[in-house]
Every structure is written in C-alpha cells, then in structure tokens.
Design a protein around this motif. Structure first.
Motif, PDB file in Angstrom:
ATOM      1  N   TYR A 111      28.074 -70.611  47.579  1.00  0.00           N
ATOM      2  CA  TYR A 111      27.352 -69.422  47.133  1.00  0.00           C
ATOM      3  C   TYR A 111      26.405 -68.909  48.221  1.00  0.00           C
ATOM      4  O   TYR A 111      26.295 -67.696  48.451  1.00  0.00           O
ATOM      5  N   TYR A 133      26.742 -62.283  42.422  1.00  0.00           N
ATOM      6  CA  TYR A 133      27.052 -63.699  42.628  1.00  0.00           C
ATOM      7  C   TYR A 133      25.794 -64.555  42.725  1.00  0.00           C
ATOM      8  O   TYR A 133      25.846 -65.753  42.435  1.00  0.00           O
ATOM      9  N   GLU A 172      25.175 -65.159  39.152  1.00  0.00           N
ATOM     10  CA  GLU A 172      26.192 -66.103  38.693  1.00  0.00           C
ATOM     11  C   GLU A 172      25.831 -67.519  39.129  1.00  0.00           C
ATOM     12  O   GLU A 172      25.977 -68.478  38.359  1.00  0.00           O
TER      13      GLU A 172
END
Length: 359
Positions: free
Chosen positions: A260, A280, A283
């Motif tokens: 990530y 993201y 997320e």
C-alpha cells in the motif's frame, strides 16, 4: 574476458580456458569458441550460439564449464522455440556428468524456464535428476522444501513471466531481465520488505512474514507483486502500477502495508491519480493497516500541489474521514517529510491538516 570471468567468480574456469597457450600469446580453440558463444549469449541469439557449439564439437574441441554456463543461459532464456529448453537441460546435465561445477545463474535460468514452460511433474523430475548427479541444491540457493515445490514453481513462473511475456511493459521486462542476472535479488527484495515492516512499526506482521519464509523457504508472492508495482513507478508509468496492483488482487494475493505504501505514494505523485491514492489509503486503513507519515503526507501533498480551492477542500474532507476512522495526522512527522519542499506546497499542505484539526 579473463578479468570478467574472475569478477563473477569463474576464476577456475578462466584459468582452464586461457592457460594452455597463454605462454605463446595465442588463444586456445576452446577459448575462441567460448568467447563467440558468450557474445551470442549477451545478444540473446540462442540459435547462433547453438550452431557455434555444434561446430565446436565437430571440430573436436571439448567445452569447459564456462562454455556450458553461457550456452545454458542463452538457451534457457530464449522462449521462441521449445527445443531450446530441451537443449538447456541436456547441456546442464552433461556438464555435471563431466564433473564440472556450474554456478547459480544457469541453474536458476533453467529452473525458471521449466517452471514457465512445463508442468509441475517436469519441474520435480529435473530436480531429481540434479540430485542424482550430486548437484547440491542448497549450495545454489534452492532451499525449497519438497512439500512446497508447487508454490516454488509458481514463484519462478512469475519471474519468468515478467521477463519473457510480451504483454508486460517493455521497460519493466528489461528491468527484471537485468535483475535476474543476480540470483540473490529475490532474497534482497524479501529482506527490504521485512525491514520496511519493522520500520513502520508493523512488528507482528514482520514476524509473520519472516516465519512464512522460514517455513516454506519461498519468497511470498506479495514480494514479487509489490516489486512489479515499484518497477512501473520507477518508469513513471502510474497506470501500469495501478493495473499491476489490480492484477495482484485478481491473483488472490493480499497486499500488505508495504504494498500500500509503494502504491499510494506512487499514485499521489501523479495528479491524475490522486483520487485513486485517496481511495487506497482509506482502503488500507479499513483493513487495519496503519499508514506511516510519509504515505499520509504524500496524499495531502498531492492535494496541495493542485493549487486549487476545490482540491484543498477535498483534502480537508479526506482528513476528516481519516479522523473518523480513528487516525489523527502527526503534524510534526508530516513536517519532517515535507522538509525541502517548496514553501508554498508546505503551507498549503499544513493548512489542509491544521484547519481540519482545529474544527
């Protein structure tokens, strides 16, 4: 040529090849043939290298270990014809039968080619042939346990795919081709990921990561996929990096915090993908992975660089959402990350965060 071979730990082969006529200042026939094969190997011309080898044998010249090394490498890395892999395996085993010691690079090239082109049974069969001839796998970096050979094959297959599949971006393929010349590059990637997990405070995840490698002796697929994302970003191909991430998910590989971090920072650097970076990052937090200051700052900076009131408001809303999820930005740590940036960018980024914290 002698110095090059010595530099890559082929000193004994170099002496074997160049000694016979060195006092006369004349290259031996085996040296001449091997040099030509090496040149063809360097330019990835497998058919030409194979023809030189056959001419060498027809001339009564016996190959040395370095001849087999270069021939095996070029044949195992050319996927244009199925016969090349057959020859690569044949010559590797032939060299062992003659009592020669081949280095790790030709071994890994052959194993990756088998993993990519042949079924698991053939993969296991070749390993058994090597063991029967006294080739010590552990000395050549092949530590995989019998119970995990299927997973080991998939790992090698993935690396071969990155180098030889023409659906992969040409720059990325070239990048991994160069990396594959160093057999320990996979281990280095794993070490970097382990260190990054520790530095970010993900100690328990780092231990799990380390235990997985210790148990299976296989580099986790998350390492390879993350390195692919990083490679696309290295060449400023943000869309490719995002597609690589989505391909990772489609393959059933779960990203870790390092994945990530690499992805989000890369997306944030491109104004066209700041929305994806925000997506993201959220997320990541929803999955219980705590982003480091550099990752958070990258996204905030992405909003600040747009020099747009709407972008600034979107950045503030983003900070509010983070805080609702229990994450409060560390202003001091963010200032350290922003050190050296243009003053205007720092001011706008801090404005986004501080004005939200005060509300």
């Amino acid at each position: 040529m002698f110095n090059f071979m010595a530099d890559i730990n082929h000193t004994d082969s170099a002496r074997e090849m160049f000694k016979p006529l060195s006092d006369l200042g004349i290259l031996s026939e085996v040296a001449v043939f091997t040099i030509v094969i090496t040149l063809y190997s360097g330019s990835r011309k497998a058919e030409s290298a194979l023809k030189v080898y056959h001419h060498m044998i027809a001339s009564g010249v016996k190959p040395v270990s370095y001849t087999y090394t270069q021939l095996t490498c070029v044949l195992s890395t050319d996927f244009s014809k199925a016969k090349y892999l057959r020859y690569a395996k044949k010559f590797f085993l032939e060299a062992l039968d003659k009592g020669m010691k081949l280095k790790r690079t030709p071994f890994w090239n052959v194993m990756k080619a088998i993993a990519y082109r042949e079924p698991l049974e053939k993969f296991k069969e070749f390993l058994e042939q090597l063991k029967a001839k006294g080739f010590i796998l552990h000395d050549n970096g092949f530590y995989y346990k019998e119970a995990y050979l299927a997973e080991a094959r998939e790992t090698l297959k993935m690396y071969a795919h990155l180098v030889h599949n023409h659906t992969v971006d040409v720059d990325v393929r070239s990048y991994f081709y160069m990396k594959s010349a160093f057999p320990d590059h996979i281990q280095k990637l794993s070490n970097k990921m382990y260190t990054a997990l520790i530095v970010d405070g993900n100690f328990h995840k780092a231990i799990e990561f380390s235990k997985e490698i210790e148990e299976t002796h296989i580099e986790p697929m998350v390492v390879i996929h993350t390195s692919v994302i990083k490679a696309y970003l290295k060449f400023s191909k943000t869309k490719g990096a995002l597609e690589a991430y989505l391909a990772m998910l489609a393959a059933g590989v779960a990203p870790n915090s390092v994945t990530y971090t690499v992805l989000i920072k890369g997306l944030s650097a491109n104004p066209d993908f700041i929305g994806d970076a925000k997506k993201y990052l959220l997320e990541m937090m929803d999955k219980g992975k705590r982003p480091n200051a550099a990752t958070i700052t990258a996204v905030i900076e992405g909003f600040a660089k747009q020099e747009d009131k709407a972008a600034e408001e979107e950045g503030k809303e983003f900070v509010r959402v983070m805080m609702d999820k229990g994450f409060v930005p560390n202003v001091k740590a963010m200032m350290e990350v922003l050190r050296g940036r243009p003053t205007a960018v720092i001011r706008r980024a801090m404005s986004v965060v501080l004005s939200t914290l005060k509300q």
